[in-house]
Design a protein around this motif. Structure first.
Motif, PDB file in Angstrom:
ATOM      1  N   ALA A 180       1.187  -1.178  -0.196  1.00 31.99           N
ATOM      2  CA  ALA A 180      -0.287   0.234  -0.289  1.00 31.99           C
ATOM      3  C   ALA A 180       0.905   1.211  -0.088  1.00 31.99           C
ATOM      4  O   ALA A 180       0.863   1.768  -0.580  1.00 31.99           O
ATOM      5  N   ASP A 181       1.744   0.982   0.489  1.00 38.16           N
ATOM      6  CA  ASP A 181       2.329   2.320   0.648  1.00 38.16           C
ATOM      7  C   ASP A 181       3.461   2.450  -0.745  1.00 38.16           C
ATOM      8  O   ASP A 181       4.228   3.921  -0.909  1.00 38.16           O
ATOM      9  N   GLU A 182       4.023   2.030  -1.289  1.00 38.79           N
ATOM     10  CA  GLU A 182       4.501   1.312  -2.743  1.00 38.79           C
ATOM     11  C   GLU A 182       4.002   2.327  -3.936  1.00 38.79           C
ATOM     12  O   GLU A 182       4.732   3.275  -4.775  1.00 38.79           O
ATOM     13  N   LEU A 183       2.331   1.422  -3.751  1.00 38.45           N
ATOM     14  CA  LEU A 183       1.296   1.627  -4.577  1.00 38.45           C
ATOM     15  C   LEU A 183       0.708   3.443  -4.715  1.00 38.45           C
ATOM     16  O   LEU A 183       0.454   4.143  -5.374  1.00 38.45           O
ATOM     17  N   GLY A 184       0.853   3.857  -2.999  1.00 36.09           N
ATOM     18  CA  GLY A 184       0.232   4.990  -2.796  1.00 36.09           C
ATOM     19  C   GLY A 184      -1.225   5.090  -3.860  1.00 36.09           C
ATOM     20  O   GLY A 184      -1.983   4.854  -3.788  1.00 36.09           O
ATOM     21  N   ASP A 185      -0.340   6.655  -4.030  1.00 32.70           N
ATOM     22  CA  ASP A 185      -1.984   7.184  -5.276  1.00 32.70           C
ATOM     23  C   ASP A 185      -2.255   6.794  -6.530  1.00 32.70           C
ATOM     24  O   ASP A 185      -3.719   7.040  -7.113  1.00 32.70           O
ATOM     25  N   VAL A 202      -0.474  -8.010  -9.738  1.00 30.91           N
ATOM     26  CA  VAL A 202      -2.118  -7.837 -10.248  1.00 30.91           C
ATOM     27  C   VAL A 202      -2.456  -5.920 -10.347  1.00 30.91           C
ATOM     28  O   VAL A 202      -3.482  -5.748 -11.214  1.00 30.91           O
ATOM     29  N   LEU A 203      -1.624  -5.362  -9.256  1.00 34.63           N
ATOM     30  CA  LEU A 203      -2.368  -4.007  -9.378  1.00 34.63           C
ATOM     31  C   LEU A 203      -1.643  -2.664 -10.091  1.00 34.63           C
ATOM     32  O   LEU A 203      -2.077  -1.858  -9.727  1.00 34.63           O
TER      33      LEU A 203
END
Length: 430
Positions: A129-134, A336-337
């Motif tokens: 979550a932190d890596e992909l952020g916005d 996937v994200l």
């Protein structure tokens, strides 16, 4: 809305999953998740991915084709699909995970997801979550539970819609209903004029998970809810009205009694049902099946013919904390994200909301004009998780639906019956 709760230590918690018998845990204690141990990008070997959607006609092969070529950052991963029918998907996974086994990566419904986080069997994914952020949209808040990110939005199929056969409506010169009264009259007209079902829907506890999603449409559509966030509100007036309308629909004879979802969806696809309250995933499955007479052009979609927005089926991708290949599993979730993964799986998920704002293919939208309704409906649809009682959502819905089924079969006063459920649940849950 993020579901924030006190977060006990995962490692200190005993594994506890509702419905797992001790004997099952003992029998499966020797099982472990597949894969070879590894760290980060060096992890390799087989990675098992579980999703009931792989078995869905039309849609399933598209989804598998979208992901099966994944080989990991170092081209050393072999992705293997795990196919479990939806009817026993949740129970089978819960049993396997509770015994330390199960697939490496899995797609879960939000109700099971909450229980598995509480049981401590899902891997924290806060770093992703932190890596992909916005790049991630707010649908991923569904994967934030007990002060941690344990999953992400795989798909949000929205039930907040009525789909209908445009050919039937044209033949009978029908208008798309916008109120419950119009809906029932339209369904009765289809039944009387053509001798086919005007409407169909789940109505039996044998399909408890799917019926929860459909019944929530009625509850929410009439302005009801099962809690106010602090206490249960099972017998509130709006819920009573919703159940009465649901029962009236089935008592009217417009809907088949005994048909399960696979049966009435197949009938709709063959032009033997006029309307369904359905989700975007099913709409994609129906219209992508070349054997169906209902296709992208002659299937219509509109807001529910109820006063308020309905429900969604939140599907979450998560990682098994007991996997022998956790880092490789997390790499797959990252893929996937990412843009490549989101673009690849979008083709199979049609008009559902996804983890990012990747748009459906323009060609798909042109061939399926119904899809825009679902994309819009996703903005207002609601989860079936009972606010403030998330991990108890399934037993709460089970008692409610058991009561509704009893009323459908045996009759009785709806208000009194729901008041009994309210009292029983208050006693059980404290």
């Amino acid at each position: 809305m993020k579901l924030n709760h006190a977060h006990p230590s995962r490692r200190a918690r005993a594994l506890r999953i509702t419905g797992i018998a001790a004997v099952a845990a003992i029998a499966l204690a020797g099982c472990s998740a597949s894969g070879d141990a590894g760290d980060g990008g060096d992890a390799g070997g087989e990675l098992t991915f579980s999703n009931w959607q792989f078995l869905e006609d039309g849609k399933g092969p598209i989804i598998w084709d979208a992901v099966k070529g994944y080989t990991g950052p170092n081209d050393n991963i072999e992705l293997t699909k795990v196919e479990i029918p939806f009817a026993n998907y949740a129970d089978k996974l819960s049993t396997e995970l509770g015994a330390g086994g199960g697939p490496d990566v899995m797609v879960l419904q939000d109700s099971q997801f909450a229980s598995l986080v509480d049981a401590g069997v899902l891997e924290p994914l806060d770093d992703i979550a932190d890596e992909l952020g916005d790049s991630l949209n707010n649908t991923n808040e569904a994967g934030f539970f007990q002060d941690g990110q344990y999953g992400f939005n795989w798909e949000r199929p929205t039930y907040n819609t009525v789909i209908y056969n445009k050919d039937i409506f044209a033949e009978l010169d029908l208008e798309v209903p916008t109120t419950f009264e119009e809906f029932l009259t339209t369904a009765e007209t289809i039944k009387s004029e053509l001798g086919i079902a005007g409407f169909a829907g789940r109505h039996q506890t044998a399909e408890i998970d799917g019926w929860t999603l459909e019944m929530a449409n009625w509850i929410y559509g009439f302005g009801g809810e099962l809690s106010d966030g602090k206490k249960l509100t099972i017998d509130k007036a709006e819920n009573v009205e919703a159940v009465e309308a649901f029962l009236e629909t089935f008592e009217s004879g417009v809907a088949p009694i005994g048909d399960d979802a696979s049966t009435f969806r197949a009938k709709f696809g063959q032009g033997q049902v006029g309307m369904l309250f359905e989700n975007s995933g099913v709409a994609t499955t129906i219209t992508s099946n070349p054997d169906n007479v209902v296709n992208g052009e002659n299937m219509g979609a509109a807001p529910l013919p109820l006063a308020n927005a309905g429900s969604n089926s939140q599907l979450i991708i998560a990682v098994n904390a007991n996997s022998d290949n956790v880092e490789a599993a997390k790499d797959f979730v990252r893929w996937v994200l990412g843009e490549e993964g989101q673009t690849a799986i979008r083709a199979g998920l049609g008009a559902s909301a996804m983890a990012t704002d990747v748009e459906p293919d323009a060609e798909f939208l042109a061939a399926n004009p119904w899809a825009t309704q679902f994309l819009e409906a996703a903005k207002t649809s609601k989860s079936t998780l009972v606010e403030g009682f998330e991990t108890e959502s399934k037993p709460i819905w089970r008692e409610v639906l058991t009561a509704v089924e009893d009323l459908r079969v045996n009759g009785g006063d709806v208000k009194s019956k729901l008041a009994e459920v309210q009292k029983s649940l208050e006693s059980e849950l404290g």
